[in-house]
Write a protein that holds these residues in place. Structure first.
Motif, PDB file in Angstrom:
ATOM      1  N   GLY A 608       0.829  -1.206   0.000  1.00  0.00           N
ATOM      2  CA  GLY A 608       0.000   0.000   0.000  1.00  0.00           C
ATOM      3  C   GLY A 608       0.865   1.257   0.000  1.00  0.00           C
ATOM      4  O   GLY A 608       0.640   2.192  -0.785  1.00  0.00           O
ATOM      5  N   ASP A 609       1.887   1.270   0.853  1.00  0.00           N
ATOM      6  CA  ASP A 609       2.777   2.431   0.932  1.00  0.00           C
ATOM      7  C   ASP A 609       3.529   2.646  -0.384  1.00  0.00           C
ATOM      8  O   ASP A 609       3.630   3.776  -0.874  1.00  0.00           O
ATOM      9  CB  ASP A 609       3.818   2.246   2.046  1.00  0.00           C
ATOM     10  CG  ASP A 609       3.179   2.309   3.422  1.00  0.00           C
ATOM     11  OD1 ASP A 609       1.984   2.670   3.488  1.00  0.00           O
ATOM     12  OD2 ASP A 609       3.866   1.985   4.409  1.00  0.00           O
ATOM     13  N   LEU A 610       4.055   1.574  -0.919  1.00  0.00           N
ATOM     14  CA  LEU A 610       4.822   1.700  -2.164  1.00  0.00           C
ATOM     15  C   LEU A 610       3.953   2.246  -3.286  1.00  0.00           C
ATOM     16  O   LEU A 610       4.384   3.075  -4.086  1.00  0.00           O
ATOM     17  CB  LEU A 610       5.387   0.341  -2.581  1.00  0.00           C
ATOM     18  CG  LEU A 610       6.594  -0.160  -1.799  1.00  0.00           C
ATOM     19  CD1 LEU A 610       7.008  -1.529  -2.287  1.00  0.00           C
ATOM     20  CD2 LEU A 610       7.750   0.820  -1.936  1.00  0.00           C
ATOM     21  N   VAL A 611       2.741   1.764  -3.322  1.00  0.00           N
ATOM     22  CA  VAL A 611       1.826   2.213  -4.364  1.00  0.00           C
ATOM     23  C   VAL A 611       1.587   3.712  -4.247  1.00  0.00           C
ATOM     24  O   VAL A 611       1.700   4.459  -5.218  1.00  0.00           O
ATOM     25  CB  VAL A 611       0.495   1.431  -4.253  1.00  0.00           C
ATOM     26  CG1 VAL A 611      -0.617   2.162  -4.973  1.00  0.00           C
ATOM     27  CG2 VAL A 611       0.668   0.028  -4.787  1.00  0.00           C
ATOM     28  N   MET A 612       1.282   4.157  -3.029  1.00  0.00           N
ATOM     29  CA  MET A 612       0.920   5.558  -2.865  1.00  0.00           C
ATOM     30  C   MET A 612       2.131   6.497  -2.933  1.00  0.00           C
ATOM     31  O   MET A 612       2.010   7.633  -3.359  1.00  0.00           O
ATOM     32  CB  MET A 612       0.159   5.780  -1.536  1.00  0.00           C
ATOM     33  CG  MET A 612      -1.141   5.009  -1.434  1.00  0.00           C
ATOM     34  SD  MET A 612      -2.110   4.959  -2.962  1.00  0.00           S
ATOM     35  CE  MET A 612      -2.714   6.634  -3.024  1.00  0.00           C
ATOM     36  N   ASN A 613       3.312   6.002  -2.525  1.00  0.00           N
ATOM     37  CA  ASN A 613       4.486   6.885  -2.480  1.00  0.00           C
ATOM     38  C   ASN A 613       5.378   6.800  -3.711  1.00  0.00           C
ATOM     39  O   ASN A 613       6.156   7.705  -3.969  1.00  0.00           O
ATOM     40  CB  ASN A 613       5.342   6.585  -1.249  1.00  0.00           C
ATOM     41  CG  ASN A 613       4.566   6.757   0.031  1.00  0.00           C
ATOM     42  OD1 ASN A 613       3.649   7.579   0.086  1.00  0.00           O
ATOM     43  ND2 ASN A 613       4.880   5.982   1.038  1.00  0.00           N
ATOM     44  N   HIS A 614       5.338   5.693  -4.374  1.00  0.00           N
ATOM     45  CA  HIS A 614       6.219   5.528  -5.525  1.00  0.00           C
ATOM     46  C   HIS A 614       5.446   5.362  -6.832  1.00  0.00           C
ATOM     47  O   HIS A 614       5.552   6.175  -7.737  1.00  0.00           O
ATOM     48  CB  HIS A 614       7.133   4.295  -5.339  1.00  0.00           C
ATOM     49  CG  HIS A 614       8.203   4.495  -4.317  1.00  0.00           C
ATOM     50  ND1 HIS A 614       9.471   4.876  -4.635  1.00  0.00           N
ATOM     51  CD2 HIS A 614       8.173   4.353  -2.968  1.00  0.00           C
ATOM     52  CE1 HIS A 614      10.210   4.958  -3.522  1.00  0.00           C
ATOM     53  NE2 HIS A 614       9.433   4.651  -2.514  1.00  0.00           N
ATOM     54  N   VAL A 615       4.688   4.292  -6.892  1.00  0.00           N
ATOM     55  CA  VAL A 615       4.146   3.881  -8.178  1.00  0.00           C
ATOM     56  C   VAL A 615       3.156   4.894  -8.764  1.00  0.00           C
ATOM     57  O   VAL A 615       3.342   5.384  -9.882  1.00  0.00           O
ATOM     58  CB  VAL A 615       3.488   2.489  -8.043  1.00  0.00           C
ATOM     59  CG1 VAL A 615       2.889   2.060  -9.370  1.00  0.00           C
ATOM     60  CG2 VAL A 615       4.509   1.483  -7.543  1.00  0.00           C
ATOM     61  N   VAL A 616       2.140   5.224  -7.984  1.00  0.00           N
ATOM     62  CA  VAL A 616       1.107   6.110  -8.521  1.00  0.00           C
ATOM     63  C   VAL A 616       1.666   7.512  -8.821  1.00  0.00           C
ATOM     64  O   VAL A 616       1.433   8.048  -9.913  1.00  0.00           O
ATOM     65  CB  VAL A 616      -0.132   6.131  -7.598  1.00  0.00           C
ATOM     66  CG1 VAL A 616      -1.098   7.230  -8.004  1.00  0.00           C
ATOM     67  CG2 VAL A 616      -0.814   4.774  -7.620  1.00  0.00           C
TER      68      VAL A 616
END
Ligand code: ADP
Ligand code: MG
Length: 729
Positions: A608-616
């Motif tokens: 969840g964190d990676l998605v919101m901080n990096h990917v998206v």
């Protein structure tokens, strides 16, 4: 521009191998330098103390408290010469790692100063404040404390400035809180049962040892790249990452030349392992890029387990000095092989007989067949339990995938041994056992060449394969404590050998000769355990159907597989062998379910964190760039031309929108699903909820992230990619 990623990649690719200076002596001279082995015991202990200690080590005689002080004094003298200042009880709680709390030798000297002291009491027993170790509710924080107690069968060793004392870890009420205590009990059970059966053939046998030779697989990753991947750092595996265009398809890594940086690490590790008395022997590249294997010469099971725990922590330590991180997770990367830890297991006597190795005479071969067939029966009757013994949230990624043992336990015997068993099954008792003149019995058991180690006759897909003089339990995970598998296997074999003896004795009482009785029961077992024998391709779909028809355990859900520990057959087995009580089994299962839940929970949070901080953010930024470009094209070209030129970009813009929308929506629903699951009080039910609802979401979300990785500008992508993580220069 993603500077961190490029900086760490550049650094990794420029890293030079560390120079490792080998000791000036030969390995045979520095082997065990940091171990209080017999040689040192002899040197540092009074002779009668030495004799008593050796008796305790070899025959499990209770250690006389009166000599503990003298043993401790000798140990301290030896350790002090090595510059040691601290000691610790080193034990194996149910966390898969080891635990230690260091105390220094100093005590008040009564004159206002301190002195170095280490008493027998401190050596033999301690009461670590252990309320925060997983115990499955056996011991609440306000209940009686647990204690750790020295296991003299595993020698004391020195790491850095600390004397490490291998111990069991037990609740005051007697329940085991670790892996070592039940392992020692399982080894005691198999010793007793196997000695009794050995007496049919060799009355002089006094002790049977279980042997274990593990093969540790692992990945290495450059530490800079590792640090730039929060998923690796926090969960031990990559939760996202598109496969590199090249990985293992050329099969050029297995047994290939070892990269120099890695070779330096291995050399360093081996020297330190040998100094700690771990007889490491084999090293090679494994199938996947950056994957390697390390194997020692097999040892007595309890010691081998300790050595494996020790080497896992040593690997972590040595890797860091070489600018690497070692990954012991069973599946750190999608799309390439995972890591296992083959457990080569056998039984052997104090008289030097390897019970799983064929002999030269018919008598020896009857003994051999007896132990093989009883092992097969044990594995057959407890195949579900054996699977549970190697199952974990992390190993679940490996089992059942198209590269590792399937989530069904079966056994491969090879053509020669299969032929012998078939022959025994098809012949009549009279044909097999005939009266042969003055020599008494004649046994018609076909010759089996000693040591069938023959690579043409190996089935790599079998989770439990006979390999010439041992069985290889291949389903064990790379990160696991081997004790879990060894407790289940040795107890199952102990139970089976006990049963066998009862049945044979009954026939003898009814007037059968010993040999005829043994052969008769063996033949019955050969028929009975047939479903466990499988020589075909364990990865195939047909096998799954066939295995289900044969009644083998085919469950694939990790939390449900743990139920196998609580079936009436399992409880009966563990209790009658004196290994674990129902209460202990229940408590340990609580721990397993809780651990499963926590692992998935952490992965879900990290993703969840990676998605919101990096990917998206990165995908959106790139998308804006494209949108910008589309507008600019409209500014300089006529409408028709502009449309034509921006068609491609518009398609990518749409794709990015689709993927990011999916990802955001599903991360939200994953959070919701977690909230629902977290409300479940029952640990088993909660773990099942995590398995059924949350774990699959991780994969679904990942699919879209990996698609984005392919679309988004490489310069902008923040997280090191597989092609960077997986290829050490
Ligand atoms: P492979 O990769 O071909 O299976 P390795 O040489 O890597 O073989 O590892 C085999 C392991 O099995 C080693 O640790 C070896 O010492 C161990 N081994 C050999 N014979 C026995 C035995 N009788 N009992 C237990 N382990 C054994
Ligand atoms: Mg092997």
């Amino acid at each position: 521009m993603s500077t961190l990623r490029f900086r760490v990649v550049e650094k990794a690719f420029q890293a030079k191998p560390l120079e490792v200076k080998a000791p000036s002596e030969r390995p045979s001279e520095y082997f065990g330098k940091y171990v209080f082995n017999r040689e040192k015991m002899f040197k540092y202990l009074p002779s009668q103390v030495y004799a008593k200690l050796v008796d305790a080590m070899d025959h499990g005689a209770a250690l006389d408290r009166s000599i503990a002080d003298e043993v401790a004094a000798g140990m301290k003298r030896w350790a002090t010469e090595l510059g040691v200042t601290h000691y610790t009880h080193w034990f194996q709680p149910l966390t898969e790692g080891t635990a230690e709390k260091h105390d220094s030798f100093i005590e008040h000297d009564g004159k206002g100063g301190v002195m170095e002291e280490f008493s027998g009491k401190l050596l033999v027993q301690q009461e670590p404040d252990a309320s925060s170790f997983p115990n499955g509710g056996i011991r609440n924080t306000f209940e009686a404390r647990g204690y750790s107690a020295w296991d003299p069968s595993s020698p004391v060793f020195v790491v850095d400035d600390t004397l490490c004392i291998p111990t069991v870890f037990i609740a005051y009420t007697g329940e085991s809180l670790d892996y070592k205590a039940p392992l020692l009990k399982a080894l005691r059970a198999v010793n007793k049962a196997a000695v009794d059966v050995c007496h049919y053939f060799n009355p002089e046998v006094k002790k049977v040892m279980a042997y274990l030779g593990w093969e540790q697989e692992y990945f290495l990753v450059d530490e800079g790249l590792y640090a730039a991947r929060p998923d690796l750092l926090l969960t031990g595996r990559t939760l996202m990452g598109h496969e590199a265009s090249k990985n293992q398809q050329l099969e050029d890594h297995y047994f290939g030349a070892i990269p120099t940086r890695v070779a330096a690490f291995m050399k360093d590790l081996e020297i330190q392992a040998l100094e700690l008395g771990i007889p490491v022997k084999t090293r090679h590249n494994e199938v996947a890029p950056n994957q390697f294997e390390l194997a020692p010469i097999f040892e007595e099971c309890n010691l081998a387990v300790d050595h494996n725990m020790l080497i896992m922590s040593l690997m972590r330590k040595v890797a860091r000095t070489h600018g690497f991180r070692v990954l012991l997770h069973e599946k750190p990367f999608k799309g390439v092989n995972g890591s296992g830890k083959h457990n080569n297991w056998s039984l052997g006597t104090d008289t030097g007989i390897l019970l799983m190795a064929p002999g030269k005479t018919a008598d020896e071969n009857l003994r051999f067949i007896t132990f093989i067939v009883n092992t097969l029966m044990a594995v057959y009757r407890h195949n579900g339990l054996l699977k549970a013994s190697i199952m974990s949230a992390t190993n679940a990624h490996r089992l059942g995938a198209n590269e590792a043992p399937p989530a069904i336990i079966s056994s491969f015997l090879g053509t020669q041994l299969s032929r012998v068993l078939d022959h025994m099954e098809d012949s009549t008792l009279d044909e097999l056992v005939s009266l042969g003149g003055k020599h008494g019995m004649k046994l018609d058991i076909p010759q089996i060449p000693e040591l069938l180690i023959d690579n043409t006759d190996r089935n790599r897909t079998s989770p439990f394969a006979f390999t010439g003089n041992r069985f290889e339990f291949r389903a064990v995970g790379s990160e696991a404590n081997c004790a879990s598998a060894m407790i289940a296997l040795n107890t199952a074999v102990a139970e089976q050998l006990t049963l066998f003896k009862q049945e044979v004795d009954e026939l003898i009482e009814r007037g059968e000769t010993k040999v005829a009785a043994i052969v008769q029961i063996i033949r019955k077992y050969i028929k009975e355990c047939k479903p466990i024998r499988f020589d075909g391709n364990g990865y195939s779909e047909e096998w799954k159907e066939e295995a289900a028809r044969r009644g083998l355990d085919c469950e694939t859900s990790c939390p449900i597989i743990f139920d196998q520990y609580l079936t009436p057959a399992a409880v009966q087995m563990f209790e009658s062998a004196g290994v674990m009580t129902r209460k202990e089994l229940e408590a340990r299962n609580e721990v397993k379910w809780e651990t499963y839940t926590k692992k998935i929970q952490i992965e879900a949070r990290v993703l969840g964190d990676l998605v919101m901080n990096h990917v998206v953010p990165v995908a959106t930024e790139y998308q804006s760039k494209l949108v910008d470009n589309v507008f600019k094209l409209k500014g300089i070209f006529l409408a028709e031309m502009a449309d034509k030129l921006s068609a491609e970009n518009l398609a990518i813009i749409t794709k990015i929108a689709e993927h990011t929308t999916y990802i955001k929506e599903h991360v939200d629903s994953m959070v919701e699903a977690r909230k629902v699951a977290n409300k479940i009080a029952d640990e088993r039910e909660k773990a099942i909820a995590y398995h059924d609802t949350i774990a699959p979401m991780l994969e679904q979300i990942r699919y879209h992230i990996d698609k984005l990785e392919l679309i988004v500008d490489d310069q902008m992508w923040t997280l090191p990619k597989y092609r960077e993580l997986l290829f050490i220069r």
